[in-house]
Enzyme design. Sequence first.
Site, short mmCIF file in Angstrom:
data_model
loop_
_atom_site.label_atom_id
_atom_site.label_comp_id
_atom_site.label_asym_id
_atom_site.label_seq_id
_atom_site.Cartn_x
_atom_site.Cartn_y
_atom_site.Cartn_z
N CYS A 100 0.83 -1.18 0.00
CA CYS A 100 0.00 0.00 0.00
C CYS A 100 0.88 1.26 0.00
O CYS A 100 1.83 1.30 0.76
CB CYS A 100 -0.85 -0.03 1.27
SG CYS A 100 -2.07 1.23 1.32
N PRO A 101 0.69 2.26 -0.82
CA PRO A 101 -0.48 2.49 -1.68
C PRO A 101 -0.31 2.01 -3.12
O PRO A 101 -1.16 2.28 -3.96
CB PRO A 101 -0.56 4.01 -1.69
CG PRO A 101 0.88 4.45 -1.70
CD PRO A 101 1.60 3.43 -0.84
#
Lengths: 83, 394
Positions: free
Chosen positions: A16-17
């Site tokens: 993430c991201p």
Amino acid sequence: MSVTFDELLDVKGAKCPMPLVKSRKAVNNLGVGQVLKVVATDRGSVADFQGWAKTAKNIELVAQEEGADNGDTVYVHYLRRTK
Amino acid sequence: MTITEKLEIGVAPRRIEDVYADLLQDKQRVIVDVRNRDDFARWRVDGRSSLQIVNIPYFDFIEEEDESVAQVPAADEVLVVCAKEGSSQYVAEILQERGINATYLAEGILSWGGLYDTRTVVDAPFGKVIQVARPARGDLSFVVISEGQAAIVDPLRHIDNYLQVVHDERATLTHIFDTHAHADHISGGPALAAETGAAYFLHPYDAIHPLDMLPATLPYNYLADGQTFQVGQFTVKVIWFPGHTLGQVNYLFTAPTGQTYLFTGDGIFLRSFGRPDLGGRGEAWTPILYASLYERLPQHVNDDTLILPAHFSTLDESAEDGIFAASYGQVKEQNEALKPRTLAEFTEYVLGNLPTFPKEYVEIKRVNAGLIQPDEELASELELGKNICALADA
Ligand SMILES: [Fe+2]
Ligand SMILES: [Fe+2]
């Protein structure tokens, strides 16, 4: 489940991201109505893609599923470009 | 649309210990939590009431960077928080690029959940009282040291924190005191007893799961009202304090100087008291709680007795020093929940201010009775977020 798709994005190992950043770029390159299949290993992507699709301007989350890939759990997301 | 993938700006991560110190001192004024809305709703970093915390998911920054940046409150420094770290670093770099002084929380929200904070409350010739807090949950526990002997009150699940304190004080752990069978967190008591051989104490009424009506399957020592112990120079007296649970006790530690310390568990808190409904019998237990609060407690304390509870609801209950303790005299003044009431008024007040009943609490009590043994994943899931042991603010 067999959802038909037009493009495939492999973001296994990305944290993430990045799965979402890369998916956004890939959706931008789709034609309207086309579907992107995203394969991720980041478990957090499941809830994040749901939240993202709710507010994103041209994305529909068609389906999500869990699978296995070489012993790793993978999270698969199907995204349609709506406009 | 341009999407930021990697900026060449270095943004420094901040350790949760430093962030917590700033939250206590009211120096960290703005937090931007970039997790999705559901995760944010479940739990988040808590500060003083002056803390501004806003939820702007990181994917909003990806979709609408300008609008999202505009939602960030103005501040000298903005802390960005996400699940693990990556997205907060990503957003902090975007903010930095826009001229906003942004940092991000190292290791994300999990570091907040895992934070244990140890502080000395009392350091006197006759002994020490050390507070071990888990701020994300609003949980407090204590180590009392005197003449090389240690007692622990209401230990939490991560027992290494206590073993460390006992070791640093060159003491031997002899007594592990739970005030009651906890519903909001998994007790570290049985694990500490197994690890050290020290005796684990619980009142037998709390060794029966109140909803399952099943007896505890883990080893414990029975407590009785009025029972006494010696911990170094402290005399410890057990005071039965039913209401929150049927078997809750308070531990009254008396120093040779006559100064007293009352470990109240989920009896009285600094600004509230423990709710009587977590055993599923709120109406029946409310008058019992009333008798404990208004009749039993005043017999054992004076205005100088230091009250050391098992929970806080907000950092506002502490001064900048991070200690959640106050004299009984002070507590009476500042605790609205404790103001004089008739039983009828009290009942109306209590039953009208019961917060939601978290469904995990039934399961946590099963764990604390040894009826189930959770793995680490389930244990941390059961303990997500802040305790809801106090009555709601009226
Ligand atoms: Fe409790
Ligand atoms: Fe509690």
